[in-house]
Design an enzyme around this catalytic site. Structure first.
Site, mmCIF file in Angstrom:
data_model
loop_
_atom_site.group_PDB
_atom_site.id
_atom_site.type_symbol
_atom_site.label_atom_id
_atom_site.label_comp_id
_atom_site.label_asym_id
_atom_site.label_seq_id
_atom_site.Cartn_x
_atom_site.Cartn_y
_atom_site.Cartn_z
ATOM 1 N N ARG A 43 2.336 8.044 9.427
ATOM 2 C CA ARG A 43 2.056 9.458 9.152
ATOM 3 C C ARG A 43 0.877 9.971 9.973
ATOM 4 O O ARG A 43 0.886 11.127 10.410
ATOM 5 C CB ARG A 43 1.735 9.665 7.667
ATOM 6 C CG ARG A 43 2.970 9.787 6.813
ATOM 7 C CD ARG A 43 2.643 9.886 5.342
ATOM 8 N NE ARG A 43 3.852 9.660 4.573
ATOM 9 C CZ ARG A 43 4.563 10.620 3.988
ATOM 10 N NH1 ARG A 43 4.180 11.872 4.049
ATOM 11 N NH2 ARG A 43 5.658 10.328 3.323
ATOM 12 N N HIS A 58 6.300 4.899 13.030
ATOM 13 C CA HIS A 58 6.567 5.749 11.855
ATOM 14 C C HIS A 58 5.316 6.259 11.163
ATOM 15 O O HIS A 58 5.415 7.027 10.210
ATOM 16 C CB HIS A 58 7.391 4.976 10.829
ATOM 17 C CG HIS A 58 6.605 3.893 10.133
ATOM 18 N ND1 HIS A 58 5.779 4.142 9.077
ATOM 19 C CD2 HIS A 58 6.511 2.580 10.377
ATOM 20 C CE1 HIS A 58 5.210 3.010 8.680
ATOM 21 N NE2 HIS A 58 5.631 2.044 9.460
ATOM 22 N N HIS A 93 12.895 5.186 13.079
ATOM 23 C CA HIS A 93 12.683 5.393 11.640
ATOM 24 C C HIS A 93 13.364 6.703 11.243
ATOM 25 O O HIS A 93 13.252 7.693 11.966
ATOM 26 C CB HIS A 93 11.170 5.455 11.381
ATOM 27 C CG HIS A 93 10.774 5.313 9.944
ATOM 28 N ND1 HIS A 93 11.000 6.297 9.018
ATOM 29 C CD2 HIS A 93 10.163 4.314 9.280
ATOM 30 C CE1 HIS A 93 10.530 5.895 7.836
ATOM 31 N NE2 HIS A 93 10.016 4.693 7.970
ATOM 32 N N GLU A 127 -0.408 -9.095 -1.048
ATOM 33 C CA GLU A 127 -0.993 -8.543 0.189
ATOM 34 C C GLU A 127 -2.207 -7.664 -0.151
ATOM 35 O O GLU A 127 -2.297 -6.494 0.216
ATOM 36 C CB GLU A 127 0.026 -7.750 1.018
ATOM 37 C CG GLU A 127 -0.402 -7.528 2.465
ATOM 38 C CD GLU A 127 0.583 -6.680 3.261
ATOM 39 O OE1 GLU A 127 0.571 -5.447 3.138
ATOM 40 O OE2 GLU A 127 1.375 -7.280 4.009
ATOM 41 N N ASP A 167 0.783 -1.233 0.000
ATOM 42 C CA ASP A 167 0.000 0.000 0.000
ATOM 43 C C ASP A 167 0.812 1.280 0.000
ATOM 44 O O ASP A 167 0.325 2.324 0.396
ATOM 45 C CB ASP A 167 -0.878 -0.008 1.250
ATOM 46 C CG ASP A 167 -0.056 -0.274 2.515
ATOM 47 O OD1 ASP A 167 1.162 -0.063 2.470
ATOM 48 O OD2 ASP A 167 -0.640 -0.696 3.535
ATOM 49 N N GLU A 207 -2.384 4.945 3.207
ATOM 50 C CA GLU A 207 -2.318 3.561 2.729
ATOM 51 C C GLU A 207 -3.682 2.954 2.420
ATOM 52 O O GLU A 207 -3.812 2.144 1.496
ATOM 53 C CB GLU A 207 -1.575 2.698 3.743
ATOM 54 C CG GLU A 207 -0.078 2.971 3.822
ATOM 55 C CD GLU A 207 0.279 4.192 4.666
ATOM 56 O OE1 GLU A 207 -0.648 4.807 5.260
ATOM 57 O OE2 GLU A 207 1.463 4.549 4.730
HETATM 58 C C1 UD1 Z 1 6.627 4.809 3.827
HETATM 59 C C2 UD1 Z 1 5.236 4.435 3.317
HETATM 60 C C3 UD1 Z 1 4.453 3.689 4.384
HETATM 61 C C4 UD1 Z 1 5.251 2.529 4.937
HETATM 62 C C5 UD1 Z 1 6.601 3.026 5.403
HETATM 63 C C6 UD1 Z 1 7.446 1.858 5.878
HETATM 64 C C7 UD1 Z 1 4.092 5.911 1.734
HETATM 65 C C8 UD1 Z 1 3.276 7.139 1.557
HETATM 66 N N1 UD1 Z 1 4.490 5.656 2.982
HETATM 67 O O1 UD1 Z 1 6.471 5.752 4.878
HETATM 68 O O2 UD1 Z 1 3.242 3.192 3.827
HETATM 69 O O3 UD1 Z 1 4.538 1.977 6.016
HETATM 70 O O4 UD1 Z 1 7.284 3.649 4.318
HETATM 71 O O5 UD1 Z 1 8.565 2.284 6.589
HETATM 72 O O6 UD1 Z 1 4.385 5.245 0.775
HETATM 73 N N2 UD1 Z 1 13.991 8.263 5.064
HETATM 74 C C9 UD1 Z 1 15.368 8.146 5.117
HETATM 75 N N3 UD1 Z 1 15.942 6.942 4.825
HETATM 76 C C10 UD1 Z 1 15.217 5.845 4.481
HETATM 77 C C11 UD1 Z 1 13.826 5.967 4.436
HETATM 78 C C12 UD1 Z 1 13.223 7.171 4.728
HETATM 79 O O7 UD1 Z 1 16.067 9.108 5.427
HETATM 80 O O8 UD1 Z 1 15.803 4.781 4.226
HETATM 81 C C13 UD1 Z 1 13.356 9.567 5.378
HETATM 82 C C14 UD1 Z 1 13.452 10.565 4.226
HETATM 83 O O9 UD1 Z 1 13.597 11.845 4.753
HETATM 84 C C15 UD1 Z 1 12.078 10.421 3.565
HETATM 85 C C16 UD1 Z 1 11.201 10.230 4.779
HETATM 86 O O10 UD1 Z 1 11.964 9.365 5.633
HETATM 87 O O11 UD1 Z 1 11.714 11.548 2.827
HETATM 88 C C17 UD1 Z 1 9.836 9.673 4.502
HETATM 89 O O12 UD1 Z 1 9.891 8.549 3.653
HETATM 90 P P1 UD1 Z 1 8.542 8.088 2.889
HETATM 91 O O13 UD1 Z 1 8.848 6.873 2.109
HETATM 92 O O14 UD1 Z 1 7.913 9.225 2.175
HETATM 93 O O15 UD1 Z 1 7.555 7.759 4.064
HETATM 94 P P2 UD1 Z 1 7.632 6.773 5.257
HETATM 95 O O16 UD1 Z 1 7.164 7.566 6.419
HETATM 96 O O17 UD1 Z 1 8.931 6.098 5.342
HETATM 97 N N1 UDP Z 2 12.101 -3.861 10.411
HETATM 98 C C1 UDP Z 2 13.482 -3.980 10.239
HETATM 99 N N2 UDP Z 2 14.296 -3.153 10.974
HETATM 100 C C2 UDP Z 2 13.812 -2.232 11.834
HETATM 101 C C3 UDP Z 2 12.408 -2.115 11.992
HETATM 102 C C4 UDP Z 2 11.578 -2.942 11.250
HETATM 103 O O1 UDP Z 2 13.950 -4.820 9.470
HETATM 104 O O2 UDP Z 2 14.615 -1.524 12.465
HETATM 105 C C5 UDP Z 2 11.218 -4.720 9.592
HETATM 106 C C6 UDP Z 2 10.174 -5.510 10.348
HETATM 107 O O3 UDP Z 2 10.656 -6.773 10.702
HETATM 108 C C7 UDP Z 2 9.031 -5.582 9.360
HETATM 109 C C8 UDP Z 2 9.185 -4.340 8.510
HETATM 110 O O4 UDP Z 2 10.493 -3.851 8.752
HETATM 111 O O5 UDP Z 2 9.162 -6.709 8.500
HETATM 112 C C9 UDP Z 2 8.168 -3.309 8.877
HETATM 113 O O6 UDP Z 2 8.490 -2.109 8.268
HETATM 114 P P1 UDP Z 2 7.851 -0.729 8.695
HETATM 115 O O7 UDP Z 2 7.400 -0.800 10.101
HETATM 116 O O8 UDP Z 2 8.821 0.326 8.295
HETATM 117 O O9 UDP Z 2 6.615 -0.597 7.697
HETATM 118 P P2 UDP Z 2 5.099 -1.120 7.725
HETATM 119 O O10 UDP Z 2 5.118 -2.585 7.914
HETATM 120 O O11 UDP Z 2 4.398 -0.381 8.819
HETATM 121 O O12 UDP Z 2 4.575 -0.705 6.395
#
Ligand code: UD1
Ligand code: UDP
Length: 379
Positions: free
Chosen positions: A218, A216, A248, A121, A99, A135
């Site tokens: 939003r 994490h 995160h 999924e 999602d 999502e």
């Molecule tokens: C995203 C997904 C969310 C998912 C989550 C898993 C969307 C809208 N959101 O949220 O559904 O549950 O990932 O973790 O698709 N950043 C880093 N390094 C990284 C990753 C992220 O620095 O490796 C920072 C960056 O500043 C980035 C911000 O996190 O801009 C947000 O990342 P983004 O993918 O937009 O949203 P998430 O909150 O990570």
């Molecule tokens: N996870 C990981 N390292 C971390 C935190 C989470 O590998 O420090 C893994 C966790 O086992 C799970 C996935 O990341 O499989 C979940 O990711 P996240 O919580 O970022 O996203 P969501 O599942 O909420 O979309």
């Protein structure tokens, strides 16, 4: 020999990579398919951690992560970038998972080219378009486009049927996260050094009861995250407890946690763990406190009580099984629930039963077989 079916698998974040690597591996091992991988790199570091451990080399890397990117800018860049890859690759089918913005844009770009989309999924629904946000709507958009819907459970399949998705396209496969968890556990079993990086923390907290925390979402930005931070602060006031919190990298999360929790002796705020180390955290934690989707699936599979800091969940199976409980983001509620589990052995044991509503670890192979049947139908 017939030409293999070319499938373009598109993902961009940590959880998608974890849940899709078993499918990528299963497709790559099957001569009936040609698996091509496009990563948006909506996440960078956290995506690369998974690609490395799983040994996946993307064929296309759009490198789209920008600091604190807006949903508008991200979605626009995803559509353009993914569309170009589709025009170059000309796949027979496209696969997305879950999602995220990447998954939703991948499905739309495929739809613009009239390519069939397979959704891993599928069918998770909370019934509230703002929880989880964005999502819930991303999933509905993908669900309205997809040809094949790989629903992890009967509950998610039923949600799709209620939306009038054709029953012939819905398949209950289990969740590939259980495949990933089995795979990483076997890797750690064969090579314990892969998850040895927590040893210092484990030694430091040897006489403590470990609580693992992740956050994490939003929809929790602002007040929700502040409530979570306050709860962690209050829980950490107990001398018998230690909190391991891989934070995160989203700046909206970091800022709140850094200002509320820095310097607390029994709170370890650490960088995101790679998957073997997170699996290790799941195994040493007495309780998980999270707003994550994936952790709600992994913790029940391991019999770890998981308190979910959300108002609703699209994964009711863990709650129904008794291993997961929704606790919201009010600090008083979170602290009461955690203390109850820490102090009431019967309450803890009632939750800590391994239950696996999300799959048997063979979901990826099931998906491949369904796809091959599909080719047979088309031939
Ligand atoms: C995203 C997904 C969310 C998912 C989550 C898993 C969307 C809208 N959101 O949220 O559904 O549950 O990932 O973790 O698709 N950043 C880093 N390094 C990284 C990753 C992220 O620095 O490796 C920072 C960056 O500043 C980035 C911000 O996190 O801009 C947000 O990342 P983004 O993918 O937009 O949203 P998430 O909150 O990570
Ligand atoms: N996870 C990981 N390292 C971390 C935190 C989470 O590998 O420090 C893994 C966790 O086992 C799970 C996935 O990341 O499989 C979940 O990711 P996240 O919580 O970022 O996203 P969501 O599942 O909420 O979309």
């Amino acid at each position: 020999m017939t030409t293999p079916l070319k499938i373009l698998i598109i993902f961009g974040t940590r959880p998608e990579a974890i849940k899709l690597f078993p499918v990528v591996k299963a497709l790559a091992a099957d001569p009936r398919f040609m698996a091509r991988v496009c990563v948006s790199a909506q996440h960078r570091g956290m995506l690369d951690q998974v690609l490395e451990i799983a040994g996946i080399m993307p064929d296309h890397d759009l490198d789209l992560m920008r600091p604190d990117q807006s949903l508008d800018a991200l979605t626009a860049a995803l559509l353009v970038g993914i569309g170009k890859v589709m025009d170059l690759e000309k796949p027979d089918r496209v696969m997305v998972q879950g999602d995220t913005a990447t998954a939703m844009a991948g499905a739309i770009a495929a739809y613009y080219r009239k390519l069939p989309v397979d959704h891993v999924e599928a069918g998770l629904r909370s019934g509230n378009i703002y929880h989880p946000w964005p999502e819930e709507v991303n999933r509905k958009v993908i669900g309205s486009i997809a040809a094949l819907h790989f629903a992890p459970t009967e509950t998610s399949a039923a949600a799709l049927r209620r939306e009038n998705v054709a029953a012939s396209g819905i398949h209950v496969t289990g969740n590939t996260v259980i495949d990933a968890l089995h795979w990483v556990s076997a890797r750690i079993g064969a090579e314990p050094g892969l998850a040895a990086g927590l040893a210092d923390l484990e030694a430091r907290f040897a006489d403590k009861r470990i609580i693992g925390v992740t956050s994490h979402r939003r929809e929790n930005f602002g007040g929700g995250l502040e409530g979570i931070a306050e709860a962690v602060r209050q829980i950490a006031a107990r001398p018998d407890v230690a909190i391991i919190f891989p934070v995160h990298p989203n700046p909206n999360v970091r800022a709140v946690m850094d200002s509320a929790l820095a310097g607390l002796a029994n709170v370890a705020m650490i960088e995101p763990l790679d998957y073997p180390h997170f699996a290790r955290l799941l195994s040493i934690a007495e309780i998980m406190l999270t707003d994550s989707g994936g952790v709600q699936e992994e913790a029940p599979a391991l019999g770890k009580p998981v308190l979910v800091m959300r108002e609703t969940t699209e994964r009711p199976e863990g709650v129904e099984a008794g291993t997961a409980r929704l606790v919201g983001t009010d600090p008083a509620r979170i602290v009461t629930e955690i203390f109850n589990l820490l102090d009431d052995k019967a309450a803890y044991e009632a939750m800590a039963r391994a239950h696996n509503p999300f799959g048997d670890g063979h979901s990826a192979q099931r998906i491949v077989e369904i796809l091959s049947h599909e080719i047979g139908q088309q031939a």
